[in-house]
Motif scaffolding. Structure first.
Motif, mmCIF file in Angstrom:
data_model
loop_
_atom_site.group_PDB
_atom_site.id
_atom_site.type_symbol
_atom_site.label_atom_id
_atom_site.label_comp_id
_atom_site.label_asym_id
_atom_site.label_seq_id
_atom_site.Cartn_x
_atom_site.Cartn_y
_atom_site.Cartn_z
ATOM 1 N N UNK A 135 0.703 -1.185 0.056
ATOM 2 C CA UNK A 135 0.141 0.301 0.118
ATOM 3 C C UNK A 135 0.698 1.267 -0.102
ATOM 4 N N UNK A 136 1.844 1.388 0.935
ATOM 5 C CA UNK A 136 2.783 2.364 0.871
ATOM 6 C C UNK A 136 3.614 2.696 -0.325
ATOM 7 N N UNK A 137 4.240 1.453 -0.803
ATOM 8 C CA UNK A 137 5.139 1.705 -1.694
ATOM 9 C C UNK A 137 4.419 1.798 -3.174
ATOM 10 N N UNK A 138 3.525 1.097 -3.706
ATOM 11 C CA UNK A 138 2.936 1.047 -4.825
ATOM 12 C C UNK A 138 1.825 1.842 -4.973
ATOM 13 N N UNK A 140 0.350 4.178 -2.555
ATOM 14 C CA UNK A 140 0.715 5.767 -2.347
ATOM 15 C C UNK A 140 1.883 6.260 -2.663
ATOM 16 N N UNK A 141 2.974 5.489 -3.403
ATOM 17 C CA UNK A 141 4.125 5.965 -4.059
ATOM 18 C C UNK A 141 4.964 6.377 -3.198
ATOM 19 N N UNK A 142 5.167 5.948 -1.836
ATOM 20 C CA UNK A 142 6.255 6.213 -0.844
ATOM 21 C C UNK A 142 7.715 6.033 -1.458
ATOM 22 N N UNK A 143 8.574 6.377 -1.287
ATOM 23 C CA UNK A 143 10.197 5.778 -1.323
ATOM 24 C C UNK A 143 10.190 4.687 -0.270
ATOM 25 N N UNK A 144 11.414 4.052 -0.458
ATOM 26 C CA UNK A 144 11.898 2.939 0.296
ATOM 27 C C UNK A 144 12.075 3.463 1.448
ATOM 28 N N UNK A 145 12.878 4.555 1.767
ATOM 29 C CA UNK A 145 13.334 5.405 3.006
ATOM 30 C C UNK A 145 11.947 5.831 3.825
ATOM 31 N N UNK A 146 11.166 6.405 3.048
ATOM 32 C CA UNK A 146 9.847 6.846 3.781
ATOM 33 C C UNK A 146 9.055 5.743 4.224
ATOM 34 N N UNK A 147 8.893 4.397 3.516
ATOM 35 C CA UNK A 147 8.284 3.333 3.818
ATOM 36 C C UNK A 147 9.018 2.730 5.139
ATOM 37 N N UNK A 149 10.668 4.144 7.441
ATOM 38 C CA UNK A 149 10.461 4.997 8.598
ATOM 39 C C UNK A 149 8.964 4.866 9.137
ATOM 40 N N UNK A 150 8.145 4.738 8.224
ATOM 41 C CA UNK A 150 6.483 4.525 8.603
ATOM 42 C C UNK A 150 6.455 3.127 9.478
ATOM 43 N N UNK A 151 6.869 2.085 8.809
ATOM 44 C CA UNK A 151 6.627 0.734 9.299
ATOM 45 C C UNK A 151 7.764 0.286 10.455
ATOM 46 N N UNK A 152 8.466 1.281 10.580
ATOM 47 C CA UNK A 152 9.699 0.969 11.558
ATOM 48 C C UNK A 152 10.539 -0.220 11.152
ATOM 49 N N UNK A 153 11.104 -0.437 10.080
ATOM 50 C CA UNK A 153 11.849 -1.314 9.420
ATOM 51 C C UNK A 153 13.283 -0.577 8.825
ATOM 52 N N UNK A 154 14.138 -1.316 8.656
ATOM 53 C CA UNK A 154 15.236 -0.981 7.756
ATOM 54 C C UNK A 154 14.904 -1.056 6.036
ATOM 55 N N UNK A 155 15.680 -0.186 5.438
ATOM 56 C CA UNK A 155 15.150 -0.027 4.081
ATOM 57 C C UNK A 155 15.312 -1.485 3.197
ATOM 58 N N UNK A 156 16.365 -2.211 3.562
ATOM 59 C CA UNK A 156 16.765 -3.703 3.113
ATOM 60 C C UNK A 156 15.625 -4.471 3.542
ATOM 61 N N UNK A 159 12.574 -3.507 0.930
ATOM 62 C CA UNK A 159 12.807 -4.055 -0.206
ATOM 63 C C UNK A 159 12.568 -5.549 -0.103
ATOM 64 N N UNK A 160 12.910 -6.254 0.671
ATOM 65 C CA UNK A 160 12.784 -7.629 0.928
ATOM 66 C C UNK A 160 11.243 -8.049 0.923
ATOM 67 N N UNK A 161 10.604 -7.094 1.843
ATOM 68 C CA UNK A 161 9.266 -7.311 2.205
ATOM 69 C C UNK A 161 8.402 -7.074 1.098
ATOM 70 N N UNK A 162 8.873 -6.094 0.240
ATOM 71 C CA UNK A 162 8.060 -5.715 -0.838
ATOM 72 C C UNK A 162 8.277 -6.865 -1.865
ATOM 73 N N UNK A 163 9.487 -7.396 -2.257
ATOM 74 C CA UNK A 163 9.788 -8.656 -3.024
ATOM 75 C C UNK A 163 8.782 -9.769 -2.778
#
Length: 176
Positions: A135-138, A140-147, A149-156, A159-163
């Motif tokens: 929802x956040x990435x695709x 709503x269009x948030x960047x990996x960094x913004x996502x 911060x919002x979900x409290x995870x690292x950028x890596x 990316x892994x969760x999105x994949x």
């Protein structure tokens, strides 16, 4: 016997030599063409046409000695380009008299609704975490960094969760 020797014999009309050339080059040529067109029947037609044009050319011209495979692939590419140009020029014939705009619009809307319901149903089968990241990435269009911060995870981790979420979604959609 080398392809060059076979070409010399083929130029004189030796059918066995022509057969040997085709046997030696058929598989890589067919694979090359199939990779370009992704259609078995069309690849077979173009392969056959390539041999006809190549052998016709060789009746009047000298065969390339160093890279015959490259030569016939070039012939195949030229045939492909010609076909693509012809298709582009022809376009798709449309009978405008036979189209009912209201019916067509209704069908498009029905298809869109059915597709949306199918996607929503597939998304419901994902975990809450996967849905939130998609929802956040695709959506709503948030960047990996913004996502992240919002979900409290690292950028890596995002990316892994999105994949993984997209992979799971694809498997669910293929199951429909």
């Amino acid at each position: 016997m080398t392809v060059v020797e076979e070409l010399k014999k083929a130029k004189k009309g030796d059918l066995k030599a022509i057969d040997q050339i085709c046997l030696a080059t058929w598989e890589p040529l067919y694979r090359f063409i199939y990779y370009k067109v992704q259609n078995r029947e069309e690849a077979e037609d173009i392969t056959q046409e390539t041999y006809v044009k190549t052998l016709t050319y060789l009746q009047e011209h000298q065969a390339p000695r160093d890279n015959f495979m490259g030569f016939i692939k070039t012939v195949a590419l030229n045939i492909l380009r010609d076909r693509w140009r012809q298709k582009k020029r022809r376009g798709i014939p449309v009978n405008f008299d036979g189209i009912n705009p209201q019916e067509t619009a209704g069908l498009d809307q029905q298809n869109a609704i059915a597709q949306r319901l199918q996607i929503e149903e597939a998304l419901a089968k994902l975990s809450e975490d996967q849905r939130a990241i998609l929802d956040l990435r695709i959506i709503k269009g948030y960047s990996v960094a913004e996502t992240a911060k919002l979900v409290g995870k690292t950028q890596a981790a995002v990316r892994t969760a999105q994949y993984r979420a997209l992979q799971a979604l694809a498997q669910i959609m293929d199951g429909h």
